[in-house]
Motif scaffolding. Structure first.
Motif, PDB file in Angstrom:
ATOM      1  N   PHE A  94      73.010  20.524  93.167  1.00 55.42           N
ATOM      2  CA  PHE A  94      71.585  20.290  92.952  1.00 55.42           C
ATOM      3  C   PHE A  94      70.778  20.591  94.216  1.00 55.42           C
ATOM      4  CE2 PHE A  94      68.119  17.135  93.443  1.00 55.42           C
ATOM      5  CZ  PHE A  94      67.251  17.650  92.501  1.00 55.42           C
ATOM      6  N   PHE A 147      75.768  16.746  93.113  1.00 56.35           N
ATOM      7  CA  PHE A 147      74.603  16.540  93.975  1.00 56.35           C
ATOM      8  C   PHE A 147      74.468  17.676  94.985  1.00 56.35           C
ATOM      9  CE2 PHE A 147      72.522  14.516  97.701  1.00 56.35           C
ATOM     10  CZ  PHE A 147      71.301  14.225  97.099  1.00 56.35           C
ATOM     11  N   THR A 174      72.390  19.385  86.289  1.00 58.07           N
ATOM     12  CA  THR A 174      73.359  20.024  87.181  1.00 58.07           C
ATOM     13  C   THR A 174      74.740  19.416  87.026  1.00 58.07           C
ATOM     14  OG1 THR A 174      71.568  20.424  88.761  1.00 58.07           O
ATOM     15  CG2 THR A 174      73.814  20.657  89.571  1.00 58.07           C
ATOM     16  N   ASN A 215      67.992  26.816  85.326  1.00 60.66           N
ATOM     17  CA  ASN A 215      67.506  25.452  85.206  1.00 60.66           C
ATOM     18  C   ASN A 215      66.461  25.382  84.098  1.00 60.66           C
ATOM     19  OD1 ASN A 215      66.582  22.854  85.520  1.00 60.66           O
ATOM     20  ND2 ASN A 215      66.346  22.996  87.741  1.00 60.66           N
ATOM     21  N   TYR A 261      68.909  16.558  88.265  1.00 61.96           N
ATOM     22  CA  TYR A 261      70.256  16.257  88.746  1.00 61.96           C
ATOM     23  C   TYR A 261      71.234  16.073  87.592  1.00 61.96           C
ATOM     24  CZ  TYR A 261      74.107  13.539  90.682  1.00 61.96           C
ATOM     25  OH  TYR A 261      75.350  13.079  91.015  1.00 61.96           O
TER      26      TYR A 261
END
Length: 340
Positions: free
Chosen positions: A48, A45, A275, A61, A272
């Motif tokens: 992210f 997180f 990631t 990404n 998320y």
């Protein structure tokens, strides 16, 4: 191994491959030794959040590739048809303006959160911990300063791009509607785009190097920017090699990201989730930047004040004590004293 040392022999050797190898070992220690799912999710997180401001993980990404050239062309064609048909009423223009302001505010909010995310993610790597709230509060002032500086850099790049495009398009505008760009103009436009891409990449890496400096020294963005520029000017060779090698790593990470997106049936394309799935990549790349900078002295070493004990075997700068020479282990016998 790539090593750049000072001519007088007093400056430390600046290496490229060794920090990357240490970053890979550091990633394994943080994520796999031992493996903790909760820690993995929290650090994911943080990664992210860091990607929201254009961090390392955002460069590969898969979501950034959803908008294709055909989609952009169709949108532009729709606006052109509406403008030609005179379908733009005042309320449509007002609605577009309000929508643009909302999008701008949303982008700025994401960049602001991403600026905090960079320091949070850096703290997770430096201290080998999964924390969000504590580093958010601790580095709030530095993150806000970095956010304002990032917006300023973005405005400069946008202004430079607009001025450059208008300057190249000015001859076509003066000639009229029937004119077509010549070969020289197309070449100039391609060169300008390449220069703009290099400038944006250089600014991105400069911002990335600024975060560890601000984290270590607790300084403002302008001070960190000045130190980064002086560091680049004082060591152009190592920094250039670092940038080129980092570019290769980003390209490799993008290829791995695309492959993971295909293998997972686009599950890795979810922001998320992607990631978290690819978390070893941003951890390694961020750690690589931290370990590269620490070679320039304690002012750039984020572990100068505190280092987790589990990092000491990998990051300790003190080498093993060399064994004593053989002659010192077996000293020669003393000659017998002569009788008086």
């Amino acid at each position: 191994m790539i090593q750049i040392a000072g001519m007088n022999g007093t400056e430390p050797k600046i290496e490229i491959f060794k920090p990357f190898a240490e970053a890979f070992e550091l990633m394994k220690k943080i994520l796999f030794q031992p493996f903790d799912l909760k820690k993995w999710l929290v650090i994911g997180f943080a990664a992210f959040l860091a990607s929201l401001s254009g961090g390392v993980s955002s460069s590969f990404n898969p979501l950034s590739r959803w908008s294709t050239r055909e989609d952009n062309k169709a949108i532009a064609q729709s606006f052109h048809e509406m403008w030609s048909a005179g379908q733009f009423e005042w309320w449509v223009i007002a609605l577009i303006a309000v929508g643009g302001l909302i999008i701008l505010a949303l982008v700025l909010a994401l960049v602001w959160v991403g600026a905090h995310g960079r320091f949070i993610f850096t703290d997770c790597i430096v201290r080998n911990r999964a924390a969000i709230v504590a580093p958010w509060k601790e580095f709030r002032a530095e993150a806000n300063s970095f956010f304002l500086f990032s917006v300023l850099v973005l405005l400069i790049l946008i202004t430079f791009a607009i001025v450059g495009v208008l300057g190249l398009a000015l001859p076509l505008i003066l000639r009229g509607d029937g004119s077509r760009p010549g070969t020289a103009l197309l070449i100039a436009f391609c060169v300008f785009l390449f220069f703009l891409a290099c400038l944006a990449f250089g600014f991105a890496l400069t911002l990335q190097l600024m975060v560890p400096i601000m984290y270590r020294q607790r300084c403002r963005a302008m001070d960190a920017f000045g130190q980064t520029i002086r560091l680049i000017a004082g060591h152009p060779g190592p920094v250039l090699l670092y940038m080129l090698f980092f570019l290769v790593l980003v390209i490799a990470a993008a290829m791995i990201s695309c492959a993971a997106t295909c293998v997972t049936c686009c599950i890795a394309a979810i922001p998320y989730v992607g990631t978290v799935v690819l978390l070893p990549i941003p951890v390694t790349l961020y750690a690589f930047s931290l370990l590269f900078l620490r070679q320039f002295g304690p002012d750039y070493n984020v572990w100068a004040d505190f280092m987790p004990p589990e990092f000491l075997p990998m990051l300790s700068s003190v080498g093993p004590v060399p064994p004593p020479p053989t002659s010192s282990l077996n000293p020669p016998p003393e000659p017998p004293s002569s009788a008086a």
